[in-house]
Write a protein that holds these residues in place. Structure first.
Motif, PDB file in Angstrom:
ATOM      1  N   ILE A  86       0.866  -1.167   0.000  1.00 33.57           N
ATOM      2  CA  ILE A  86       0.000   0.000   0.000  1.00 33.57           C
ATOM      3  C   ILE A  86       0.910   1.227   0.000  1.00 33.57           C
ATOM      4  O   ILE A  86       1.814   1.330   0.824  1.00 33.57           O
ATOM      5  N   ASN A  87       0.688   2.150  -0.915  1.00 33.87           N
ATOM      6  CA  ASN A  87       1.513   3.359  -0.981  1.00 33.87           C
ATOM      7  C   ASN A  87       1.121   4.379   0.078  1.00 33.87           C
ATOM      8  O   ASN A  87       1.945   4.819   0.872  1.00 33.87           O
ATOM      9  N   THR A  88      -0.156   4.790   0.052  1.00 34.21           N
ATOM     10  CA  THR A  88      -0.624   5.825   0.969  1.00 34.21           C
ATOM     11  C   THR A  88      -2.041   5.530   1.438  1.00 34.21           C
ATOM     12  O   THR A  88      -2.801   4.823   0.775  1.00 34.21           O
ATOM     13  N   ILE A  89      -2.364   6.103   2.594  1.00 28.82           N
ATOM     14  CA  ILE A  89      -3.719   6.067   3.137  1.00 28.82           C
ATOM     15  C   ILE A  89      -4.093   7.504   3.488  1.00 28.82           C
ATOM     16  O   ILE A  89      -3.284   8.248   4.038  1.00 28.82           O
ATOM     17  N   HIS A  90      -5.328   7.864   3.182  1.00 25.79           N
ATOM     18  CA  HIS A  90      -5.834   9.204   3.451  1.00 25.79           C
ATOM     19  C   HIS A  90      -7.168   9.073   4.182  1.00 25.79           C
ATOM     20  O   HIS A  90      -8.053   8.335   3.741  1.00 25.79           O
ATOM     21  N   GLY A  91      -7.315   9.751   5.301  1.00 21.39           N
ATOM     22  CA  GLY A  91      -8.584   9.808   6.020  1.00 21.39           C
ATOM     23  C   GLY A  91      -8.996  11.259   6.185  1.00 21.39           C
ATOM     24  O   GLY A  91      -8.142  12.120   6.412  1.00 21.39           O
ATOM     25  N   ASP A  92     -10.287  11.535   6.047  1.00 19.82           N
ATOM     26  CA  ASP A  92     -10.753  12.911   6.251  1.00 19.82           C
ATOM     27  C   ASP A  92     -12.197  12.911   6.721  1.00 19.82           C
ATOM     28  O   ASP A  92     -12.924  11.942   6.556  1.00 19.82           O
TER      29      ASP A  92
END
Length: 118
Positions: free
Chosen positions: A37-43
């Protein structure tokens, strides 16, 4: 010319409503494979605001075992925030889903998840 970051083979995401219909929590990810997994984004966005919010993101395998997690928190009442994380480890098993949980003053509000399909 070399790329500044790893190339993505797949992307995904999902959202859930929080506070009835006055807010939303989302998670997004990009990956080269189920083990990378490269990146994770939460918002989140909330018209009412969230007091002392914390976003907890995690990568889970098919048996719901956590293989990677990170947190970001803020003080005060916030109406929208985002947290971006680079995943810098190779997963020991294939990732099944990526989730983001939103906490208000330590109490769980909700969780948004997205399956990892590459």
């Amino acid at each position: 010319m070399a790329s500044a970051g790893p190339a993505s083979a797949a992307v995904g995401g999902g959202c859930t409503r929080i506070q009835g219909v006055t807010g939303v929590l989302c998670v997004e990810w990009n990956a080269q494979s189920p083990k990378y997994i490269n990146t994770i984004h939460g918002d989140f966005v909330s018209t009412l605001g969230v007091g002392n919010p914390r976003i907890h993101v995690r990568v889970l395998d098919a048996q719901n075992r956590e293989m990677f997690s990170r947190d970001r928190s803020w003080g005060g009442t916030r109406r929208d925030e985002e947290a971006n994380f680079e995943v810098t480890v190779l997963m020991p098993r294939d990732a099944s889903r990526v989730c983001a949980s939103l906490y208000e003053a330590g109490g769980l509000m909700d969780t948004a998840c997205s399956p990892v399909i590459t």
